[in-house]
Design a protein around this motif. Structure first.
Motif, PDB file in Angstrom:
ATOM      1  N   PHE A   5       6.212   5.179   1.366  1.00 57.81           N
ATOM      2  CA  PHE A   5       5.538   6.337   1.966  1.00 57.81           C
ATOM      3  C   PHE A   5       5.439   6.119   3.476  1.00 57.81           C
ATOM      4  O   PHE A   5       5.135   5.018   3.928  1.00 57.81           O
ATOM      5  CB  PHE A   5       4.137   6.504   1.367  1.00 57.81           C
ATOM      6  N   ARG A  65       0.332  10.320  -5.616  1.00 55.46           N
ATOM      7  CA  ARG A  65      -0.587   9.240  -5.945  1.00 55.46           C
ATOM      8  C   ARG A  65      -0.711   8.256  -4.780  1.00 55.46           C
ATOM      9  O   ARG A  65      -1.808   7.842  -4.416  1.00 55.46           O
ATOM     10  CB  ARG A  65      -0.117   8.518  -7.218  1.00 55.46           C
ATOM     11  N   THR A  66       0.426   7.900  -4.182  1.00 52.87           N
ATOM     12  CA  THR A  66       0.374   6.969  -3.049  1.00 52.87           C
ATOM     13  C   THR A  66      -0.458   7.565  -1.915  1.00 52.87           C
ATOM     14  O   THR A  66      -1.315   6.892  -1.331  1.00 52.87           O
ATOM     15  CB  THR A  66       1.804   6.646  -2.557  1.00 52.87           C
ATOM     16  N   SER A 102       8.877  10.026   2.809  1.00 48.45           N
ATOM     17  CA  SER A 102       9.163   8.665   2.344  1.00 48.45           C
ATOM     18  C   SER A 102      10.601   8.292   2.684  1.00 48.45           C
ATOM     19  O   SER A 102      11.399   9.135   3.089  1.00 48.45           O
ATOM     20  CB  SER A 102       8.933   8.567   0.831  1.00 48.45           C
ATOM     21  N   GLN A 136      -4.136   7.333  -2.243  1.00 46.58           N
ATOM     22  CA  GLN A 136      -4.719   5.987  -2.186  1.00 46.58           C
ATOM     23  C   GLN A 136      -4.706   5.389  -0.787  1.00 46.58           C
ATOM     24  O   GLN A 136      -5.142   4.250  -0.590  1.00 46.58           O
ATOM     25  CB  GLN A 136      -3.967   5.064  -3.146  1.00 46.58           C
ATOM     26  N   LEU A 137      -4.168   6.132   0.188  1.00 49.73           N
ATOM     27  CA  LEU A 137      -4.105   5.588   1.552  1.00 49.73           C
ATOM     28  C   LEU A 137      -5.396   5.928   2.291  1.00 49.73           C
ATOM     29  O   LEU A 137      -5.706   7.100   2.497  1.00 49.73           O
ATOM     30  CB  LEU A 137      -2.902   6.175   2.296  1.00 49.73           C
ATOM     31  N   LEU A 185       0.815  -1.223   0.000  1.00 45.74           N
ATOM     32  CA  LEU A 185       0.000   0.000   0.000  1.00 45.74           C
ATOM     33  C   LEU A 185       0.847   1.271   0.000  1.00 45.74           C
ATOM     34  O   LEU A 185       0.410   2.308  -0.491  1.00 45.74           O
ATOM     35  CB  LEU A 185      -0.871   0.035   1.262  1.00 45.74           C
ATOM     36  N   HIS A 186       2.031   1.198   0.588  1.00 48.92           N
ATOM     37  CA  HIS A 186       2.851   2.391   0.766  1.00 48.92           C
ATOM     38  C   HIS A 186       3.997   2.496  -0.230  1.00 48.92           C
ATOM     39  O   HIS A 186       4.811   3.410  -0.139  1.00 48.92           O
ATOM     40  CB  HIS A 186       3.397   2.439   2.208  1.00 48.92           C
ATOM     41  N   ARG A 187       4.042   1.577  -1.170  1.00 49.18           N
ATOM     42  CA  ARG A 187       5.135   1.565  -2.134  1.00 49.18           C
ATOM     43  C   ARG A 187       4.945   2.718  -3.122  1.00 49.18           C
ATOM     44  O   ARG A 187       3.935   2.826  -3.788  1.00 49.18           O
ATOM     45  CB  ARG A 187       5.171   0.219  -2.859  1.00 49.18           C
ATOM     46  N   VAL A 188       5.953   3.569  -3.190  1.00 48.11           N
ATOM     47  CA  VAL A 188       5.892   4.741  -4.069  1.00 48.11           C
ATOM     48  C   VAL A 188       6.581   4.438  -5.395  1.00 48.11           C
ATOM     49  O   VAL A 188       6.054   4.719  -6.465  1.00 48.11           O
ATOM     50  CB  VAL A 188       6.568   5.961  -3.400  1.00 48.11           C
ATOM     51  N   GLU A 246       4.454  10.418  -7.925  1.00 47.01           N
ATOM     52  CA  GLU A 246       4.210   9.095  -7.350  1.00 47.01           C
ATOM     53  C   GLU A 246       3.881   9.214  -5.855  1.00 47.01           C
ATOM     54  O   GLU A 246       3.036   8.484  -5.330  1.00 47.01           O
ATOM     55  CB  GLU A 246       5.433   8.188  -7.543  1.00 47.01           C
TER      56      GLU A 246
END
Lengths: 513, 205
Positions: free
Chosen positions: A61, B187-188, A192, B191-192, A47-50, B184
């Motif tokens: 993230f 975008r992340t 991040s 989506q959280l 879910l946190h992969r940028v 990016e």
């Protein structure tokens, strides 16, 4: 193919596990790539992969960033040198804990170096628009105590802080880990970090803890069993009926100590116990969002068919109160045992054991019970929460600190202090001869006036017994549960707390004394 | 700011024996009471050195100016304090070779462009022996090949490909790289669920 590789690795680690009491050549295991799928760690990571970075690291993230006065000032300075701003000021939260005195907290602080660090934190937070929970906030305290009690730490988050005990927040089903100052700078600038994915080891602890045995003992038992290096390259998932039965504060104690096993993060899957703790906390979601949150949180728990890189099982019923005898948290023993002799240890551990016997002035083969103690400290991010103070107060009530003993209790936060005072724990401790202090990290690491002197031996509810850790280069530390510290305080010597918990009313965990 | 590539580290070496040497020993907490890292080099291993009465390797004249530190297992365990590698660096150390490193310590070293390379127990013990016998010898650590050589010896070492690439390519200071992914990152964040009122998310799977 993955399954085959996993099976092969399982065979390897099963073979190694026989040696758990001895010496795990974990470097063999650490060479392989992570294989886990379907665990909470895998889901939160995805879910946190940028982005994927050159060389194979992942840009991850960071959902919540916690800062304090010791590891952040240089990060802000680096930010300033590069003309960078804080990308998500609303996702960084600050407090002051390491350097604060626990007696008088008036400004300016008596120590000019401490005052300068607090002043720098205040200025940096003001300049960048960050929330700071200072002395006047009513919520100041140890960073790993206040973030949970405010409801900031939640399932599914990535949480980073310039402090290794950030693993504490994994109790909520978060992926939480300590970082250095350059990484604090990176989080401030980009929200991040560049990271390598960890492997996941599930540590299943089944059964019930006997009276007088606490989450701290479970943590020390795990470290003693697996070793202080076992967690390198791993996230530790704590599971099993014993962990499921633990209250949130007990889970925090367990996850807090994951780093002492070498695991940068430890976690427990979120469940109803977790949701009940978070409900109505100031920073927790409310109304309809609360119900949506719980639905999402439930789905984050590791799947029933999740694949782990390694699994270990332990029996809670076998666990006794634990005391450390050496200079690493892994040099630990059941309180009713004797200090291990060199021939009971694997050859690779013997030089460190010899160093520990000399430093601690303990003889191999001697009982630890009866060892005279000079100072008793109850507090820290490991054991400075309300239930810890209740456990200690249950032992202290109606007894008195031994003659010549210095004993003090440091609540983990202003909120813990208020709650403890509301139920009269401060009076219980005061009547028993303990000093009741103001919140801070205190003698866990002695960056403040609380410290050992000379060769003093402390019984401490904190997390590290390293040489010199508590402020004297020759000072000695025995780690144990808060109840065991209270037992040492009233007895003057290391004491098996079970011998003091003779009445039925004394043995319940977590109940009001 | 563009960091310099780290392809080799050359110079004399210093051996420090012992497992589980924690960051409290590398730099005791009282020296962390500062808002800068300056001056930390003088205090590296302060308490161990005082206890050794001048016989600690960091006090031996023949090791003064050494650039490669050779250690054993789980070096740098404990606290996340970057003050530990900062103290070593300011003392003069530019690379660490050992049996294993605590993770936070290793990532802190990487953030300073200070390589941590691992070797098997036999390899590390041999290097330590050679360094002790010939403290004035010149050693060369080569990142691309993951080797240390000196005198007539050639020792194989390992380093993960991520840190290796970052060091060799001069991108070990990650800030610029991380900031280059602004879109990016946005975008992340979008989506959280917990940053978006827990609305409109798909269940994780």
């Amino acid at each position: 193919m993955v399954t085959e590789a996993l099976a092969q690795q399982r065979r390897l680690t099963d073979g190694l596990r026989v040696w758990c009491y001895l010496e795990l050549p974990f470097s063999l295991v650490a060479e392989s790539s992570p294989l886990s799928t379907g665990t909470l760690y895998d889901k939160v990571w995805a879910l946190h992969r940028v982005a994927e970075l050159p060389g194979g690291q992942t840009q991850l993230f960071i959902g919540l960033h916690l800062i304090h006065e010791v590891t952040s000032p240089q990060a802000f300075a680096m930010l300033g040198e590069r003309g960078l701003k804080v990308r998500h000021p609303e996702r960084t939260v600050a407090t002051v804990d390491h350097i604060v005195p626990t007696t008088h907290q008036g400004r300016p602080l008596a120590d000019p170096l401490a005052e300068a660090m607090l002043g720098a934190l205040e200025k940096n937070c003001a300049d960048h628009g960050l929330r700071l929970y200072g002395f006047d906030s009513g919520h100041q305290g140890i960073v790993h105590v206040i973030a949970p009690e405010l409801g900031l730490s939640q399932p599914g988050m990535t949480i980073a802080c310039g402090d290794s005990h950030t693993s504490t927040h994994g109790a909520f089903g978060a992926v939480a880990f300590g970082i250095g100052t350059s990484q604090v700078r990176d989080v401030l600038a980009s929200q991040s970090l560049a990271l390598d994915k960890l492997k996941v080891r599930r540590i299943s602890i089944h059964g019930s803890l006997a009276p007088g045995v606490f989450a701290k003992d479970v943590a020390l038992h795990v470290i003693r069993r697996l070793g202080v290096k076992s967690g390198m390259g791993y996230a530790y998932e704590f599971a099993g009926s014993c962990v499921a039965a633990m209250a949130m504060e007990e889970r925090m104690t367990l996850c807090n100590m994951a780093i002492e096993a070498g695991a940068r993060c430890g976690y427990v899957n979120p469940d109803q116990v977790c949701f009940d703790y978070l409900h109505n906390r100031p920073e927790a979601p409310r109304g309809a969002a609360w119900h949506r949150a719980v639905t999402w949180w439930r789905g984050l728990a590791s799947d029933a068919d999740a694949v782990y890189d390694d699994e270990v099982t332990m029996d809670a019923g076998e666990m006794a109160p634990i005391v450390t005898w050496g200079i690493t948290p892994g040099q630990a023993m059941a309180v009713d045992a004797v200090v291990p002799t060199p021939d009971q240890l694997p050859p690779g551990e013997r030089p460190l054991a010899q160093e520990a016997y000399r430093y601690m002035d303990l003889r191999p083969g001697q009982p630890i019970v009866g060892t005279p103690v000079d100072v008793c400290f109850i507090g820290s991010c490991t054991n400075g929460r309300l239930s810890d103070l209740r456990d200690a107060a249950r032992v202290a009530r109606g007894r008195h600190v031994a003659h010549g003993m210095k004993a003090f209790v440091v609540p983990g936060s202003q909120q813990v202090a208020r709650a403890a005072e509301a139920e009269g724990l401060d009076a219980v401790f005061a009547q028993a001869g303990f000093e009741w202090r103001r919140p801070g990290c205190s003698m866990c690491l002695a960056m403040n006036p609380d410290r050992l002197e000379g060769r003093q031996l402390s019984a401490s509810s904190s997390n590290r017994n390293f040489k010199g850790r508590q402020g004297s280069a020759s000072g000695r530390t025995l780690l144990m549960s808060p109840a065991m510290v209270a037992a040492a305080a009233v007895s003057g010597v290391v004491t098996d707390v079970r011998t003091l918990l003779s009445h039925a009313k004394d043995t319940g965990r977590g109940s009001v004394p | 700011m563009t960091p310099a590539p780290v392809t080799t580290v050359e110079g004399r070496a210093i051996a420090l024996h012992g497992h589980d040497i924690d960051t409290d020993r590398i730099i005791p907490a009282r020296f962390l009471k500062s808002i800068s890292f300056s001056g930390l080099g003088d205090h590296a291993f302060a308490d161990d050195r005082a206890a050794a009465g001048g016989r600690h390797p960091f006090d031996c004249p023949e090791h003064k100016g050494a650039r490669i530190l050779v250690v054993n297992r789980n070096f740098g365990c404990g606290s996340s304090r970057e003050h530990a590698p900062q103290a070593l660096r300011r003392w003069g150390i530019a690379a660490v070779v050992g049996e294993s490193f605590a993770e936070i310590f290793a990532s802190n070293c990487l953030a300073l462009g200070m390589p941590c390379l691992r070797g098997d127990t036999g390899v590390i013990e041999h290097i330590q022996q050679v360094v002790q016998e010939q403290p004035h010898a010149h050693f060369c650590l080569t990142l691309a090949a993951s080797t240390l050589h000196g005198l007539d010896h050639h020792w194989p070492l390992t380093i993960e490909s991520g840190p290796q690439t970052m060091l060799v390519n001069g991108c070990w200071d990650a800030t610029g790289l991380l900031l280059s992914h602004g879109q990016e990152l946005s975008r992340t964040a979008s989506q959280l669920p917990y940053l978006n009122d827990f609305s409109g998310f798909a269940l994780p799977g």
